[in-house]
Motif scaffolding. Structure first.
Motif, PDB file in Angstrom:
ATOM      1  N   ALA A   9       0.850  -1.194   0.000  1.00 36.87           N
ATOM      2  CA  ALA A   9       0.000   0.000   0.000  1.00 36.87           C
ATOM      3  C   ALA A   9       0.886   1.245   0.000  1.00 36.87           C
ATOM      4  N   LEU A  36      -5.992   1.266   5.536  1.00 33.85           N
ATOM      5  CA  LEU A  36      -5.421   0.965   4.227  1.00 33.85           C
ATOM      6  C   LEU A  36      -4.258  -0.016   4.298  1.00 33.85           C
ATOM      7  N   LEU A 171     -10.099   6.854  -0.302  1.00 33.94           N
ATOM      8  CA  LEU A 171      -8.816   6.693   0.374  1.00 33.94           C
ATOM      9  C   LEU A 171      -8.922   7.088   1.842  1.00 33.94           C
TER      10      LEU A 171
END
Length: 286
Positions: A9, A36, A171
């Motif tokens: 990531a 994330l 996000l």
């Protein structure tokens, strides 16, 4: 039989000046990085004082306090099972954050925002300067992050890059539904009033402005595969509409596109700049 390795990531970058506002930004960045599974990089930037100044003020040229502050922020992230790294760089905060973000190929810059009335470190006008110059989304954190964002509002007009704005929202607030808010206003409403046009005719003109805006935006939304029901139209000046909208939500996030000034300089557009300066909720600038 080998298994495919999950791609790494992209990093999240958070700036700190060790203030309360910066702590809010760090805590929000930790939440985002954890969701994330991204590494978090904590950056503090400061100008190196000349030796003559240090000597005249009887100051020692050491960075122990800075190192301690960075260490505490990194420890906070690691306690939340987030991979974290600390950086102390010399230079102006604006350029330092942008340079470090490029170096690390970061996906997001997170900064605290306290408004223009307070000292210019990593907050206020510095955060405002970072946003238009960075090539990635910039999250300005105003509120203590007690929970994930609930009300996610994306400010849109007919020129907004919807896919880019929604990707940035995903996000920062993964899995949350978003509302697309458009502020419309007939460009000649004030002129019509000055010329004595009656209220009914102005209402008809306003209704036609709304119809045109809705048609244009729904066409863009269909192209992007978005639910038409997520579009909200509000009459009024965009700056006032968006400030009211972001103040009305709980645990809210306003997503707004950066823009250029009329002179073509790389500055925030007037609507974005107004929301950044006068809003109360967190703002994601895409």
């Amino acid at each position: 039989m080998s298994t495919a390795r999950r791609p790494a990531a992209p990093p999240i970058l958070v700036g700190t000046d060790f203030s309360k506002s910066a702590l809010n930004a760090i805590e929000r960045a930790i939440r985002i990085a954890k969701a994330l599974r991204s590494p978090l990089h904590v950056v503090h930037a400061s100008s190196r004082l000349p030796r003559t100044v240090l000597k005249s003020l009887h100051l020692r040229d050491d960075d122990r306090a800075v190192r301690q502050g960075i260490h505490e922020a990194v420890a906070l992230a690691r306690a939340a099972n987030v991979t974290a790294h600390g950086h102390h760089v010399h230079g102006a905060p604006t350029s330092a954050l942008r340079a470090k973000a490029r170096e690390l190929s970061a996906a997001l810059i997170v900064v605290g925002a306290r408004g223009r009335s307070l000292p210019d470190t990593f907050v206020g006008s510095t955060a405002e300067r970072i946003a238009p110059l960075a090539r990635i989304p910039v999250l300005l954190v105003r509120t203590p992050p007690q929970r994930p964002y609930r009300d996610v509002v994306v400010a849109v007009d007919t020129k907004t890059d919807l896919e880019h704005a929604l990707a940035a929202a995903a996000l920062v607030a993964p899995g949350q539904q978003v509302s697309l808010v458009h502020a419309y206003e007939g460009p000649f409403e004030a002129t019509l009033r000055v010329h004595g046009v009656d209220a009914e005719a102005i209402r008809a003109y306003r209704h036609d402005s709304r119809r045109q805006a809705r048609a244009a935006l729904l066409s863009r939304m269909r192209e992007a595969g978005l639910d038409p029901g997520s579009l909200v139209l509000r009459h009024g000046d965009p700056r006032r509409v968006l400030v009211r909208e972001e103040r009305s939500g709980r645990d809210g996030l306003l997503v707004i596109q950066r823009g250029r000034s009329a002179l073509g300089h790389l500055l925030l557009g007037s609507v974005t700049r107004s929301v950044v300066a006068h809003g109360r909720s967190d703002v994601l600038i895409t």
